[in-house]
Design an enzyme around this catalytic site. Structure first.
Site, PDB file in Angstrom:
ATOM      1  CE  LYS A   1     -16.376  21.679 -22.334  1.00  0.00           C
ATOM      2  NZ  LYS A   1     -17.438  21.233 -21.226  1.00  0.00           N
TER       3      LYS A   1
ATOM      4  CE  LYS B   1     -25.245  21.644 -21.569  1.00  0.00           C
ATOM      5  NZ  LYS B   1     -24.005  21.697 -20.405  1.00  0.00           N
TER       6      LYS B   1
END
Length: 304
Positions: free
Chosen positions: A189, A257
Site C-alpha cells: 500500500k 497520514k
C-alpha cells in the site's frame, strides 16, 4: 449503497463474520459481506452508525451489533476491520474488550486499515500467541471502490489464513492478493501511495500549465488520455481539477497520514523518496489553505 444492490456474488459458503469500523469504507464493505449471504455482526464506536447499518441490511441473515469489539468478534470465523490508524487499530484489537479477547481459536483477523508494517507484525505475533491468525490487508480504490465492491486488496500473512479469507473478501473486491509475509500488505500500500503522490502532482502541473497556455484543457486531457500519459488519476480527476471541484474522494488529511507512514518506513529501510517528501509538504500547504477534507487532486490549488 442499499440492500437492493445487484452486484453479482460468486456462490460461496456462508461464513459467520464480524466487521469492526463502519466509516466511509467499512460501512459498504460490511454491506457487501451481508449481501453475499454471510452472517455479519458489526461494531462501531458510534452505536448509531451500527444501528443504522443493521436497519439497512436487516433482510440479510442475522445482522447484529456488538457493544464492544470483543462481543462483535465472539464466535466469528473471520473478523474484518477498517479503522483510522495504528492506535485506533490497537484499541479495537487488544485489551479486555478488544477483538482478540472474543475470538475463538483458529479465527482470522483481517485488517483493512492503512497502518504501519510494524503494527501489522506486532498484531500478527500477538495473534499467534493466542492461537489466532492475522492478515494485514490495506485497500486501494477509495470510497467508490468500497461502494461498488471493486477494491484492490493487498495482503500480508500466512497462505493458509489468506486462502481461508479470500472467498469472503471477494464480496467487496476485484482483486484480493497475497503479497508476502506479515507486513507485506502494508508495504505494498505504501508503494501505491508513493505512485499516487507523484502522479497527482504531475497531473496538477500539467493541468495548470495547459490553463496558463490558453488551451482547452478538457480536450487536451481527452487526447493525451489515449496515449502514454493515460492514468487512473487523469481519467478520474483531470476534468474535476479543471472544474476546481474537490469536495469528494480521498481526503488530503488521509493522504498525509499515509505519506507519514511511507516516510517513516523509508527512514528505516534507507529508501530515498525526494519527490514523495516534497509532495507531502505540498499537501501540508493545502491543509493550511483549509483543504483538509478536499480530495487529493486539490494539489492544483497551490498552483493557481
Amino acid at each position: 449503497m442499499s440492500s437492493t444492490n445487484t452486484r453479482p456474488y460468486e456462490s460461496i459458503p456462508s461464513r459467520k463474520v464480524a466487521f469492526i469500523g463502519l466509516g466511509v469504507m467499512g460501512y459498504p464493505m460490511a454491506g457487501h459481506l451481508a449481501l453475499a449471504g454471510h452472517q455479519v455482526t458489526v461494531y462501531n464506536r458510534s452505536s448509531a452508525k451500527a444501528a443504522g447499518w443493521c436497519k439497512e441490511f436487516a433482510a440479510t441473515p442475522g445482522p447484529a451489533s456488538g457493544a464492544t469489539p470483543k462481543l462483535a468478534a465472539a464466535g466469528a470465523d473471520i473478523v474484518f476491520c477498517c479503522v483510522g490508524n495504528d492506535d485506533d487499530l490497537r484499541s479495537v484489537v487488544l485489551g479486555p474488550d478488544g477483538a482478540f479477547a472474543g475470538m475463538k481459536k483458529g479465527a482470522i483477523f483481517v485488517d483493512h486499515t492503512t497502518a504501519s508494517a510494524n503494527v501489522a507484525r506486532e498484531l500478527y505475533a500477538e495473534a499467534q500467541k493466542l492461537g489466532l491468525q492475522f492478515i494485514d490487508a490495506p485497500v486501494s480504490g477509495g470510497q467508490a471502490g468500497a461502494q461498488n465492491g471493486a477494491l484492490t486488496v493487498m495482503c500480508g500473512g500466512d497462505t493458509v489464513a489468506f486462502d481461508a479469507v479470500k472467498p469472503a473478501g471477494m464480496a467487496f473486491s476485484k482483486a484480493f492478493t497475497l503479497m508476502g509475509q506479515s507486513g507485506a500488505g502494508q508495504l505494498t500500500k505504501m508503494v501505491n501511495q508513493i505512485c499516487i503522490a507523484g502522479l497527482v502532482q504531475g497531473l496538477s502541473e500539467a493541468v495548470a500549465f495547459g490553463q496558463k497556455a490558453g488551451l482547452d484543457v478538457n480536450q487536451v486531457l481527452d487526447v493525451i488520455g489515449k496515449g502514454a500519459a493515460q492514468s487512473w488519476q487523469l481519467d478520474n480527476r483531470g476534468k474535476t481539477m479543471v472544474a476546481d471541484k474537490f469536495d469528494f474522494g480521498f481526503a488530503v488529511d488521509w493522504m498525509r497520514k499515509d505519506l507519514g507512514l511511507v516516510l517513516d518506513e523509508a527512514k528505516r529501510n534507507g529508501a530515498r523518496l525526494p519527490v514523495t517528501a516534497l509532495v507531502d509538504q505540498f499537501y501540508a500547504d493545502v491543509q493550511a489553505m483549509g483543504g483538509q477534507r478536499w480530495d487529493t487532486s486539490s494539489l492544483i490549488k497551490r498552483l493557481k
